[in-house]
Design a protein around this motif. Structure first.
Motif, PDB file in Angstrom:
ATOM      1  N   THR A 183       0.826  -1.209   0.000  1.00  0.00           N
ATOM      2  CA  THR A 183       0.000   0.000   0.000  1.00  0.00           C
ATOM      3  C   THR A 183       0.856   1.253   0.000  1.00  0.00           C
ATOM      4  N   ALA A 184       1.918   1.252   0.818  1.00  0.00           N
ATOM      5  CA  ALA A 184       2.799   2.420   0.882  1.00  0.00           C
ATOM      6  C   ALA A 184       3.444   2.701  -0.468  1.00  0.00           C
ATOM      7  N   GLU A 185       3.923   1.648  -1.143  1.00  0.00           N
ATOM      8  CA  GLU A 185       4.574   1.841  -2.438  1.00  0.00           C
ATOM      9  C   GLU A 185       3.564   2.294  -3.494  1.00  0.00           C
ATOM     10  N   LEU A 186       2.352   1.753  -3.441  1.00  0.00           N
ATOM     11  CA  LEU A 186       1.310   2.176  -4.372  1.00  0.00           C
ATOM     12  C   LEU A 186       0.940   3.638  -4.122  1.00  0.00           C
ATOM     13  N   LEU A 187       0.898   4.036  -2.860  1.00  0.00           N
ATOM     14  CA  LEU A 187       0.563   5.419  -2.525  1.00  0.00           C
ATOM     15  C   LEU A 187       1.578   6.407  -3.088  1.00  0.00           C
ATOM     16  N   ILE A 188       2.855   6.044  -3.054  1.00  0.00           N
ATOM     17  CA  ILE A 188       3.871   6.927  -3.631  1.00  0.00           C
ATOM     18  C   ILE A 188       3.597   7.123  -5.121  1.00  0.00           C
TER      19      ILE A 188
ATOM     20  N   LYS B 217       4.007   6.585   7.991  1.00  0.00           N
ATOM     21  CA  LYS B 217       4.566   7.907   7.690  1.00  0.00           C
ATOM     22  C   LYS B 217       4.575   8.142   6.171  1.00  0.00           C
ATOM     23  N   ILE B 218       4.922   7.116   5.384  1.00  0.00           N
ATOM     24  CA  ILE B 218       4.893   7.230   3.930  1.00  0.00           C
ATOM     25  C   ILE B 218       3.464   7.501   3.455  1.00  0.00           C
ATOM     26  N   SER B 219       2.504   6.807   4.066  1.00  0.00           N
ATOM     27  CA  SER B 219       1.097   6.995   3.714  1.00  0.00           C
ATOM     28  C   SER B 219       0.652   8.435   3.968  1.00  0.00           C
ATOM     29  N   ASP B 220       1.027   8.973   5.125  1.00  0.00           N
ATOM     30  CA  ASP B 220       0.641  10.355   5.444  1.00  0.00           C
ATOM     31  C   ASP B 220       1.279  11.346   4.459  1.00  0.00           C
ATOM     32  N   ALA B 221       2.538  11.092   4.099  1.00  0.00           N
ATOM     33  CA  ALA B 221       3.210  11.980   3.149  1.00  0.00           C
ATOM     34  C   ALA B 221       2.526  11.940   1.787  1.00  0.00           C
ATOM     35  N   ALA B 222       2.120  10.739   1.355  1.00  0.00           N
ATOM     36  CA  ALA B 222       1.409  10.615   0.080  1.00  0.00           C
ATOM     37  C   ALA B 222       0.077  11.356   0.127  1.00  0.00           C
TER      38      ALA B 222
ATOM     39  N   LEU C  45       4.792  23.435  -4.448  1.00  0.00           N
ATOM     40  CA  LEU C  45       6.165  22.949  -4.596  1.00  0.00           C
ATOM     41  C   LEU C  45       6.807  22.746  -3.225  1.00  0.00           C
ATOM     42  N   VAL C  46       6.563  23.692  -2.304  1.00  0.00           N
ATOM     43  CA  VAL C  46       7.099  23.567  -0.945  1.00  0.00           C
ATOM     44  C   VAL C  46       6.495  22.353  -0.245  1.00  0.00           C
ATOM     45  N   HIS C  47       5.176  22.158  -0.400  1.00  0.00           N
ATOM     46  CA  HIS C  47       4.515  20.983   0.181  1.00  0.00           C
ATOM     47  C   HIS C  47       5.114  19.698  -0.381  1.00  0.00           C
ATOM     48  N   LEU C  48       5.341  19.681  -1.690  1.00  0.00           N
ATOM     49  CA  LEU C  48       5.880  18.492  -2.341  1.00  0.00           C
ATOM     50  C   LEU C  48       7.277  18.171  -1.808  1.00  0.00           C
ATOM     51  N   GLY C  49       8.096  19.210  -1.637  1.00  0.00           N
ATOM     52  CA  GLY C  49       9.443  18.999  -1.115  1.00  0.00           C
ATOM     53  C   GLY C  49       9.429  18.449   0.292  1.00  0.00           C
ATOM     54  N   ARG C  50       8.578  19.009   1.135  1.00  0.00           N
ATOM     55  CA  ARG C  50       8.509  18.558   2.525  1.00  0.00           C
ATOM     56  C   ARG C  50       8.038  17.108   2.602  1.00  0.00           C
ATOM     57  N   SER C  51       7.020  16.741   1.832  1.00  0.00           N
ATOM     58  CA  SER C  51       6.497  15.374   1.867  1.00  0.00           C
ATOM     59  C   SER C  51       7.505  14.375   1.312  1.00  0.00           C
ATOM     60  N   THR C  52       8.237  14.784   0.289  1.00  0.00           N
ATOM     61  CA  THR C  52       9.244  13.902  -0.292  1.00  0.00           C
ATOM     62  C   THR C  52      10.347  13.611   0.713  1.00  0.00           C
ATOM     63  N   GLU C  53      10.733  14.630   1.478  1.00  0.00           N
ATOM     64  CA  GLU C  53      11.772  14.442   2.497  1.00  0.00           C
ATOM     65  C   GLU C  53      11.277  13.513   3.601  1.00  0.00           C
ATOM     66  N   VAL C  54      10.001  13.558   3.930  1.00  0.00           N
ATOM     67  CA  VAL C  54       9.426  12.668   4.941  1.00  0.00           C
ATOM     68  C   VAL C  54       9.552  11.208   4.500  1.00  0.00           C
ATOM     69  N   ILE C  55       9.383  10.952   3.205  1.00  0.00           N
ATOM     70  CA  ILE C  55       9.487   9.582   2.702  1.00  0.00           C
ATOM     71  C   ILE C  55      10.900   9.030   2.922  1.00  0.00           C
ATOM     72  N   SER C  56      11.915   9.860   2.709  1.00  0.00           N
ATOM     73  CA  SER C  56      13.284   9.391   2.945  1.00  0.00           C
ATOM     74  C   SER C  56      13.530   9.158   4.432  1.00  0.00           C
TER      75      SER C  56
ATOM     76  N   ALA D 281      12.199   5.781   5.228  1.00  0.00           N
ATOM     77  CA  ALA D 281      13.088   4.709   4.767  1.00  0.00           C
ATOM     78  C   ALA D 281      14.159   4.411   5.812  1.00  0.00           C
ATOM     79  N   LEU D 282      14.713   5.459   6.410  1.00  0.00           N
ATOM     80  CA  LEU D 282      15.731   5.262   7.440  1.00  0.00           C
ATOM     81  C   LEU D 282      15.146   4.543   8.652  1.00  0.00           C
ATOM     82  N   GLU D 283      13.903   4.853   8.999  1.00  0.00           N
ATOM     83  CA  GLU D 283      13.263   4.181  10.131  1.00  0.00           C
ATOM     84  C   GLU D 283      13.103   2.686   9.865  1.00  0.00           C
ATOM     85  N   ILE D 284      12.830   2.320   8.620  1.00  0.00           N
ATOM     86  CA  ILE D 284      12.714   0.902   8.277  1.00  0.00           C
ATOM     87  C   ILE D 284      14.027   0.181   8.554  1.00  0.00           C
TER      88      ILE D 284
END
Length: 403
Positions: free
Chosen positions: A22-27, A88-93, A279-290, A293-296
């Motif tokens: 689901t997380a990967e599909l959401l991205i 967290k990935i889901s919320d960012a998506a 654009l600012v929202h997109l940047g912030r959400s993209t950084e959350v996804i990374s 990944a570190l938490e995984i």
């Protein structure tokens, strides 16, 4: 979230596998919603985000019930990290989808750049007289015939995240299709009875935003790669791969800082600065996804290791991650990834290569033998290890090439 969720015995492995899929599909869906400016796809993202909330609670309840002593708590702590990261990935998506739904604003330069950064994804509803209705995906043989893969199906409000050769297409199914444009054109028409309209990029020049847009595209690619590598690190309990995830996350953080500076500097040179909000929202959400990944990878990095249930969930998810050893006398040995056309031949995406005794082409660090996000020019030799992502059938074909 309207659904009431109470404890019920569930397979943690199955829940984790569904959360990963689901997380990967959401991205995929969230960036496609931005690219296409599609409210329909953005709404699908929010529906899936709500589903992820339910999965998150069920996973946490099951893990809490499973911890009976300090040893259990220590072993299960990294699993909670994986669960939280998927949420967290889901919320960012969901935040990315709201850029479209709330009309926050996004410069056309971003939509012009995104097609190069994402695989084309199309949402198609099967009509009653579609040639595919009543047939299985195996009988249709879509992937072999057209290069297009059905990555998910929504049927009557429920999502099928693992359609396989036995899955039958029914009238009214909403299929998410991913593949090359020429293949999608044909499949979309066969499914919906309508012509697929490709997105035309804007012709205007946006020099002022070029740096910011290039940065966000690079951040997106690096964040997605970090997620893939993170799941690979827990599947193979590899501290070396987990370290690469940590480096990617640090690079995304640095890019985020520069991206914000370039976006703010360009605000005085665009006609509608308010359009930069998206654009600012997109940047912030993209950084959350990374960050997710570190938490995984945290359990691996801390030396706690990988709980077997996480590895089993990754193995049973929709897009599998495999570790393939290249035999010296195989078709792959002594070639490049481009020469053997690995992605074309197998449909698998090589996300990392470990060379025996060679340093990393990305970091140049001595003793670091991983090539992250290899290109067509990456050389493959006997003894190399490939980390690849794709379908199970593709994984089998890759193993044949390497053996």
């Amino acid at each position: 979230m309207d659904e009431e969720v109470g404890y019920e015995p569930v397979s943690v492995k199955d829940v984790l596998a569904e959360m990963k899929d689901t997380a990967e599909l959401l991205i995929d869906l969230s960036y496609s919603a931005v690219l296409l400016g599609s409210d329909d796809i953005a709404e699908e993202v929010l529906d899936l985000e709500a589903r992820m909330d339910v999965l998150h609670l069920r996973a946490r309840m099951s893990l809490l019930m499973a911890a009976r002593n300090p040893e259990d708590a220590e072993a299960l702590a990294p699993v909670l990290g994986v669960v939280g990261a998927a949420e967290k990935i889901s919320d960012a998506a969901g935040d990315i989808a709201k850029i479209v739904l709330e009309d926050i604003g996004l410069p056309e330069a971003m939509r012009a750049a995104l097609p190069e950064a994402i695989e084309t994804l199309v949402r198609a509803t099967a009509v009653d007289d579609s040639a595919y209705v009543g047939r299985t995906l195996g009988a249709i043989n879509l992937e072999t015939e057209t290069g297009v893969r059905v990555i998910a199906i929504r049927r009557g409000g429920e999502w099928l995240l693992n359609p396989d050769a036995e899955t039958t297409i029914e009238a009214g199914d909403v299929a998410l299709l991913r593949g090359p444009t020429d293949g999608l054109d044909r499949v979309y028409t066969d499914v919906t009875g309508e012509t697929y309209e490709t997105l035309e990029p804007p012709t205007e020049e946006f020099d002022d935003l070029e740096r910011a847009v290039d940065s966000i595209v690079l951040m997106k690619n690096m964040s997605e790669l970090a997620v893939d590598l993170a799941y690979g690190s827990v599947l193979f309990d590899s501290e070396a791969v987990a370290e690469e995830v940590r480096e990617l996350e640090a690079e995304v953080d640095a890019l985020q800082s520069r991206f914000e500076a370039w976006t703010l500097r360009s605000a005085s040179r665009v006609d509608e600065p308010i359009n930069l909000r998206g654009l600012v929202h997109l940047g912030r959400s993209t950084e959350v996804i990374s960050d997710a990944a570190l938490e995984i990878s945290e359990g691996v990095l801390m030396g706690i290791g990988t709980h077997p249930v996480v590895a089993a969930a990754v193995e049973e998810s929709d897009e599998v991650i495999v570790r393939v050893s290249v035999e010296p006398d195989s078709d792959l040995a002594g070639t490049t990834l481009g020469e053997t056309a690995v992605k074309t031949e197998t449909g698998m995406r090589i996300i990392a290569v470990r060379h025996a005794g060679r340093e990393s082409q990305r970091t140049g660090r001595e003793g670091s033998d991983w090539v992250i996000s290899p290109t067509a020019a990456t050389e493959i030799e006997g003894g190399d290890i490939l980390l690849a992502k794709g379908t199970r059938s593709g994984a089998s074909r890759l193993s044949e090439l390497a053996s």
